[in-house]
Design a protein around this motif. Structure first.
Motif, PDB file in Angstrom:
ATOM      1  N   LEU A 189      -4.435   1.307  -6.174  1.00 38.09           N
ATOM      2  CA  LEU A 189      -4.336   0.400  -5.446  1.00 38.09           C
ATOM      3  C   LEU A 189      -5.240  -0.948  -5.779  1.00 38.09           C
ATOM      4  O   LEU A 189      -4.988  -2.178  -5.505  1.00 38.09           O
ATOM      5  CB  LEU A 189      -4.950   1.097  -3.867  1.00 38.09           C
ATOM      6  CG  LEU A 189      -4.017   1.908  -3.184  1.00 38.09           C
ATOM      7  CD1 LEU A 189      -5.035   2.642  -1.873  1.00 38.09           C
ATOM      8  CD2 LEU A 189      -2.857   1.022  -2.755  1.00 38.09           C
ATOM      9  N   GLU A 228       2.419   1.861  -3.337  1.00 33.23           N
ATOM     10  CA  GLU A 228       1.567   2.293  -4.353  1.00 33.23           C
ATOM     11  C   GLU A 228       1.086   3.785  -3.815  1.00 33.23           C
ATOM     12  O   GLU A 228       1.109   4.804  -5.009  1.00 33.23           O
ATOM     13  CB  GLU A 228       0.293   1.519  -4.151  1.00 33.23           C
ATOM     14  CG  GLU A 228       0.247   0.340  -5.007  1.00 33.23           C
ATOM     15  CD  GLU A 228       0.677   0.287  -6.592  1.00 33.23           C
ATOM     16  OE1 GLU A 228       0.187   1.180  -7.144  1.00 33.23           O
ATOM     17  OE2 GLU A 228       1.299  -0.640  -7.170  1.00 33.23           O
ATOM     18  N   PHE A 240      -5.187  -3.876  -3.468  1.00 33.25           N
ATOM     19  CA  PHE A 240      -5.057  -3.255  -2.318  1.00 33.25           C
ATOM     20  C   PHE A 240      -4.167  -3.928  -1.206  1.00 33.25           C
ATOM     21  O   PHE A 240      -4.372  -4.200   0.056  1.00 33.25           O
ATOM     22  CB  PHE A 240      -6.589  -3.101  -1.579  1.00 33.25           C
ATOM     23  CG  PHE A 240      -7.260  -2.183  -2.099  1.00 33.25           C
ATOM     24  CD1 PHE A 240      -7.289  -0.856  -1.675  1.00 33.25           C
ATOM     25  CD2 PHE A 240      -8.248  -2.577  -3.189  1.00 33.25           C
ATOM     26  CE1 PHE A 240      -8.030   0.195  -2.389  1.00 33.25           C
ATOM     27  CE2 PHE A 240      -9.001  -1.568  -3.933  1.00 33.25           C
ATOM     28  CZ  PHE A 240      -8.733  -0.229  -3.236  1.00 33.25           C
ATOM     29  N   ARG A 277      -0.877   6.301   4.190  1.00 30.74           N
ATOM     30  CA  ARG A 277      -1.979   5.249   4.335  1.00 30.74           C
ATOM     31  C   ARG A 277      -3.057   6.173   5.201  1.00 30.74           C
ATOM     32  O   ARG A 277      -4.395   5.953   4.619  1.00 30.74           O
ATOM     33  CB  ARG A 277      -1.641   4.099   5.082  1.00 30.74           C
ATOM     34  CG  ARG A 277      -1.274   2.965   4.345  1.00 30.74           C
ATOM     35  CD  ARG A 277      -0.900   1.796   5.286  1.00 30.74           C
ATOM     36  NE  ARG A 277       0.467   2.115   5.715  1.00 30.74           N
ATOM     37  CZ  ARG A 277       0.891   2.081   6.899  1.00 30.74           C
ATOM     38  NH1 ARG A 277       0.009   1.856   7.894  1.00 30.74           N
ATOM     39  NH2 ARG A 277       2.031   2.374   7.317  1.00 30.74           N
ATOM     40  N   LEU A 295       0.916  -1.131   0.003  1.00 40.82           N
ATOM     41  CA  LEU A 295      -0.031   0.108  -0.120  1.00 40.82           C
ATOM     42  C   LEU A 295       0.917   1.152   0.118  1.00 40.82           C
ATOM     43  O   LEU A 295       0.606   2.220  -0.830  1.00 40.82           O
ATOM     44  CB  LEU A 295      -0.940  -0.062   1.252  1.00 40.82           C
ATOM     45  CG  LEU A 295      -2.063  -0.898   1.127  1.00 40.82           C
ATOM     46  CD1 LEU A 295      -2.758  -1.022   2.588  1.00 40.82           C
ATOM     47  CD2 LEU A 295      -2.959  -0.790   0.244  1.00 40.82           C
TER      48      LEU A 295
END
Length: 164
Positions: free
Chosen positions: A131, A46, A136, A54, A43
């Motif tokens: 994502l 990305e 994800f 995040r 995550l």
């Protein structure tokens, strides 16, 4: 530990061999924590391309699915399980980038609202597309397994009073 052996199984076996308590729970904790770390590494990789943390992405995603793309900061804190100070900091950072607008609640002077801006809507949508392409953070996990994982974790969360 051999190169082919699962580190969680290795740990579980050795924990039990040492007569330590709760070997299955210890292994489950380790498996969740390792999976979490693998996911957040992906995550973060990305999200770096979108210049988002995040927490910023999850906050913006929560606003995206909220009515009128707006939520009180206190609700964001409770929903994301993040300290209120962190929410304030992230909202301020996103506001400085004009991705979120911060404003007082129209009827409750004690409440501050965060609202996704048009630029924020574009940014969170673009990040979500990246994502989603990376599943994800669940790389190499197919959709049926992702569904099973959600169901099992839903059962666990229910037992832990996090879900009805």
């Amino acid at each position: 530990m051999s190169a082919e052996q699962d580190p969680i199984e290795f740990t579980r076996e050795h924990w039990a061999d040492q007569d330590q308590p709760g070997a299955e729970y210890f292994a489950a904790m380790g498996a969740l924590m390792r999976t979490h770390q693998l996911m957040i590494n992906e995550l973060d990789r990305e999200l770096k391309a979108h210049n988002l943390s995040r927490t910023a992405f999850l906050l913006m995603a929560t606003l995206l699915i909220s009515r009128e793309h707006t939520r009180p900061l206190g609700q964001l804190s409770r929903h994301l399980l993040v300290h209120p100070t962190t929410i304030t900091l992230v909202v301020d950072q996103l506001a400085a980038r004009e991705l979120v607008h911060r404003r007082p609640h129209p009827t409750d002077r004690r409440t501050v609202l965060a609202t996704l801006t048009e630029e924020g809507l574009r940014a969170v949508t673009k990040a979500a597309e990246s994502l989603a392409a990376a599943r994800f953070g669940l790389t190499s996990v197919n959709e049926p397994l992702a569904r099973r994982l959600s169901a099992v974790l839903g059962e666990v969360r229910t037992k832990m009073d996090d879900a009805p």
